[in-house]
Design a protein around this motif. Structure first.
Motif, PDB file in Angstrom:
ATOM      1  N   VAL A  27     -60.380  69.563 -40.021  1.00  0.00           N
ATOM      2  CA  VAL A  27     -58.947  69.745 -39.763  1.00  0.00           C
ATOM      3  C   VAL A  27     -58.336  68.392 -39.414  1.00  0.00           C
ATOM      4  O   VAL A  27     -58.907  67.610 -38.647  1.00  0.00           O
ATOM      5  N   ASN A  85     -52.566  73.414 -39.028  1.00  0.00           N
ATOM      6  CA  ASN A  85     -51.456  74.366 -38.989  1.00  0.00           C
ATOM      7  C   ASN A  85     -51.005  74.541 -37.553  1.00  0.00           C
ATOM      8  O   ASN A  85     -51.738  75.116 -36.758  1.00  0.00           O
ATOM      9  N   GLU A 144     -65.691  71.507 -43.362  1.00  0.00           N
ATOM     10  CA  GLU A 144     -64.245  71.611 -43.143  1.00  0.00           C
ATOM     11  C   GLU A 144     -63.856  70.608 -42.061  1.00  0.00           C
ATOM     12  O   GLU A 144     -64.578  70.410 -41.072  1.00  0.00           O
ATOM     13  N   PHE A 149     -49.279  75.871 -34.160  1.00  0.00           N
ATOM     14  CA  PHE A 149     -48.932  77.186 -33.610  1.00  0.00           C
ATOM     15  C   PHE A 149     -48.302  76.933 -32.246  1.00  0.00           C
ATOM     16  O   PHE A 149     -48.446  75.835 -31.687  1.00  0.00           O
ATOM     17  N   GLU A 180     -65.668  84.254 -35.464  1.00  0.00           N
ATOM     18  CA  GLU A 180     -66.831  83.456 -35.856  1.00  0.00           C
ATOM     19  C   GLU A 180     -67.858  84.411 -36.472  1.00  0.00           C
ATOM     20  O   GLU A 180     -68.506  85.190 -35.759  1.00  0.00           O
ATOM     21  N   PRO A 181     -68.012  84.379 -37.804  1.00  0.00           N
ATOM     22  CA  PRO A 181     -68.895  85.347 -38.458  1.00  0.00           C
ATOM     23  C   PRO A 181     -70.311  85.350 -37.893  1.00  0.00           C
ATOM     24  O   PRO A 181     -70.932  86.402 -37.773  1.00  0.00           O
ATOM     25  N   MET A 228     -63.269  83.264 -43.555  1.00  0.00           N
ATOM     26  CA  MET A 228     -62.553  82.190 -42.869  1.00  0.00           C
ATOM     27  C   MET A 228     -61.307  82.719 -42.176  1.00  0.00           C
ATOM     28  O   MET A 228     -60.362  81.977 -41.906  1.00  0.00           O
ATOM     29  N   GLY A 229     -61.285  84.020 -41.935  1.00  0.00           N
ATOM     30  CA  GLY A 229     -60.160  84.587 -41.198  1.00  0.00           C
ATOM     31  C   GLY A 229     -60.410  84.459 -39.707  1.00  0.00           C
ATOM     32  O   GLY A 229     -60.976  83.469 -39.249  1.00  0.00           O
ATOM     33  N   PHE A 281     -58.033  73.486 -31.350  1.00  0.00           N
ATOM     34  CA  PHE A 281     -56.923  73.436 -32.314  1.00  0.00           C
ATOM     35  C   PHE A 281     -56.697  74.786 -32.975  1.00  0.00           C
ATOM     36  O   PHE A 281     -55.948  74.893 -33.945  1.00  0.00           O
ATOM     37  N   CYS A 282     -57.375  75.835 -32.486  1.00  0.00           N
ATOM     38  CA  CYS A 282     -57.398  77.100 -33.236  1.00  0.00           C
ATOM     39  C   CYS A 282     -56.625  78.185 -32.503  1.00  0.00           C
ATOM     40  O   CYS A 282     -56.902  78.493 -31.348  1.00  0.00           O
ATOM     41  N   SER A 283     -55.700  78.760 -33.222  1.00  0.00           N
ATOM     42  CA  SER A 283     -54.849  79.797 -32.651  1.00  0.00           C
ATOM     43  C   SER A 283     -55.665  81.040 -32.270  1.00  0.00           C
ATOM     44  O   SER A 283     -55.462  81.634 -31.207  1.00  0.00           O
ATOM     45  N   SER A 296     -68.659  77.637 -37.127  1.00  0.00           N
ATOM     46  CA  SER A 296     -68.443  76.454 -36.293  1.00  0.00           C
ATOM     47  C   SER A 296     -69.775  75.820 -35.911  1.00  0.00           C
ATOM     48  O   SER A 296     -69.795  74.783 -35.273  1.00  0.00           O
ATOM     49  N   ILE A 314     -58.418  69.859 -44.038  1.00  0.00           N
ATOM     50  CA  ILE A 314     -57.439  70.937 -43.817  1.00  0.00           C
ATOM     51  C   ILE A 314     -56.286  70.383 -42.985  1.00  0.00           C
ATOM     52  O   ILE A 314     -56.484  70.041 -41.813  1.00  0.00           O
ATOM     53  N   PRO A 315     -55.091  70.280 -43.572  1.00  0.00           N
ATOM     54  CA  PRO A 315     -53.955  69.859 -42.744  1.00  0.00           C
ATOM     55  C   PRO A 315     -53.785  70.850 -41.587  1.00  0.00           C
ATOM     56  O   PRO A 315     -53.787  72.065 -41.809  1.00  0.00           O
ATOM     57  N   HIS A 319     -65.021  68.995 -38.271  1.00  0.00           N
ATOM     58  CA  HIS A 319     -63.806  68.595 -37.550  1.00  0.00           C
ATOM     59  C   HIS A 319     -63.895  67.315 -36.740  1.00  0.00           C
ATOM     60  O   HIS A 319     -62.870  66.787 -36.314  1.00  0.00           O
TER      61      HIS A 319
END
Ligand code: SAH
Ligand code: SF4
Length: 365
Positions: A265, A297, A263, A299, A167-168, A163-164, A119-121, A200, A294-295, A222
């Protein structure tokens, strides 16, 4: 310039070592770190209490070089978003979110991400490279400048969340160097509780973070069971829920907060049924936690839809009725695509159809 070291890549201990090799005492490193991070000075000549000889050495061998923004957008709700050039057609994003009682900066740790959550851009763009420590802390350094931090240290950024993009915990060493600077009183002096790493769920790296630099922890859950999580967050195939939850509990023994933020989504018809909420209640019996819904988002070309607001409320209600804390993330900065992972996804096409960075406004539908 290419062979000069970038002082943004050093935490205080790193700079102490680097200066010791040049015959300088540890307090010099603290002075220089204060100039760079607390006062935002990049020109060695302005570091007036640093001995002239050392200033000359620094000018000869080092720079303070921070990646540059290529887009700066402010949303009507005050959210500010920067797209930051990290070279070779790659860009990452930082987002500043002002609230009445705090100012939060969301920063990136990698250009792209290898983990490929469905689900991640960012995940869909693939992995490009790890950011250096200087590129990570440089986002905070830059945001302070751009938000007008004053020389006497008055700041608007009170919290940092990793959270940008990226993956830290897949870039742990550089992330830890940057975290140490965030916490160091000579640099940003943020409280451990106000610095959050989101992962994650790379279990061994969670243990290493706990040992190296425990800060607040958010985990991208998630899905409440392995079957669904294997699909949405593929790293689950390697570190399944049982191991992840055990790692969370180990982390909490050293963490500055006594709970993990999970978190979650909200994907319409995928993970948002009442039965999923009930499974989350069981998980909360195993790990002290708060849920952050988290609604989703959307893409371009994503296969998912956002769960309708009413269903999110009902889902949160089930968790709350069980005595859990469940908050729903506000979707902020929509008009500048400031929601997670969005802007870079629109301006960068890692499928290599285009290698150039274009203004997002020309690409938005
Ligand atoms: N890689 C880290 C941190 C970056 S993502 C992680 O996965 O935790 C920050 C959060 O945004 C994560 O919880 C991530 O799963 C979530 N996210 C990613 N894509 C999203 C989307 N399209 N809509 C809503 N949240 C998303
Ligand atoms: Fe990577 Fe996080 Fe996106 Fe997953 S959600 S692909 S770990 S950035």
């Amino acid at each position: 310039m290419a062979d000069k070291v970038n002082l943004l890549d050093f935490d205080v201990d790193g700079l102490i070592d680097w200066l010791a090799a040049r015959g300088e005492k540890p307090f010099r490193a603290k002075q220089v770190v204060r100039w760079i991070h607390r006062f935002g000075v990049s020109d060695f000549d302005q570091m007036t209490d640093v001995a002239k000889k050392l200033r000359a050495t620094l000018a000869e061998e080092a720079v303070v070089s921070c990646p540059q923004p290529i887009r700066d957008a402010e949303s009507s709700d005050g959210t500010r978003k920067w797209l930051i050039d990290v070279g070779n057609g790659n860009a990452v994003e930082s987002v500043f979110i002002p609230e009445s009682n705090r100012g939060t900066l969301c920063i990136s740790s990698q250009a792209g991400c290898a983990l490929d959550c469905s689900f991640c851009s960012t995940g869909k763009q693939g992995f490009n490279r790890n950011l250096s420590a200087g590129e990570i802390i440089g986002q905070l350094w830059l945001a302070n400048r751009l938000l007008g931090a004053t020389a006497d240290g008055e700041r608007v950024i009170s919290n940092v969340v990793m959270m940008g993009m990226g993956e830290p915990l897949a870039n742990l060493d550089n992330v830890v160097t940057a975290l140490k600077l965030m916490l160091d009183d000579h640099a940003y002096g943020l409280s451990r509780r106000r610095v959050t790493v989101s992962t994650s769920g790379i279990v061994p790296a969670m243990d290493r973070l706990r040992e190296a630099c425990p800060v607040a922890l958010a985990v991208s859950l998630h899905a409440p069971n392995d079957k669904l999580r294997d699909e949405l967050v593929p790293i689950n195939q390697k570190y399944p829920l049982k191991e992840l939850l055990a790692a969370c509990n180990r982390y909490l023994t050293a963490a500055p907060r006594d709970f993990v933020t999970f978190e979650y989504v909200m994907l319409d018809g995928i993970n948002d049924a009442d039965s999923h909420a009930r499974e989350l209640i069981s998980i909360a019996r195993e790990v002290p936690c708060k849920y952050n819904l988290i609604p989703f988002n959307p893409f371009p070309n994503s296969p998912y839809r956002r769960t309708p607001a009413e269903r999110i409320r009902r889902f949160a209600g089930i968790l709350q009725d069980a005595g859990l804390v469940a908050t729903t993330r506000k979707t902020r900065g929509d008009d500048v695509d400031a929601a997670c992972g969005q802007l870079a996804g629109q301006v960068l096409d890692k499928t290599r159809r285009t290698q150039t960075i274009q203004p997002a406004s020309t690409l938005r539908s």
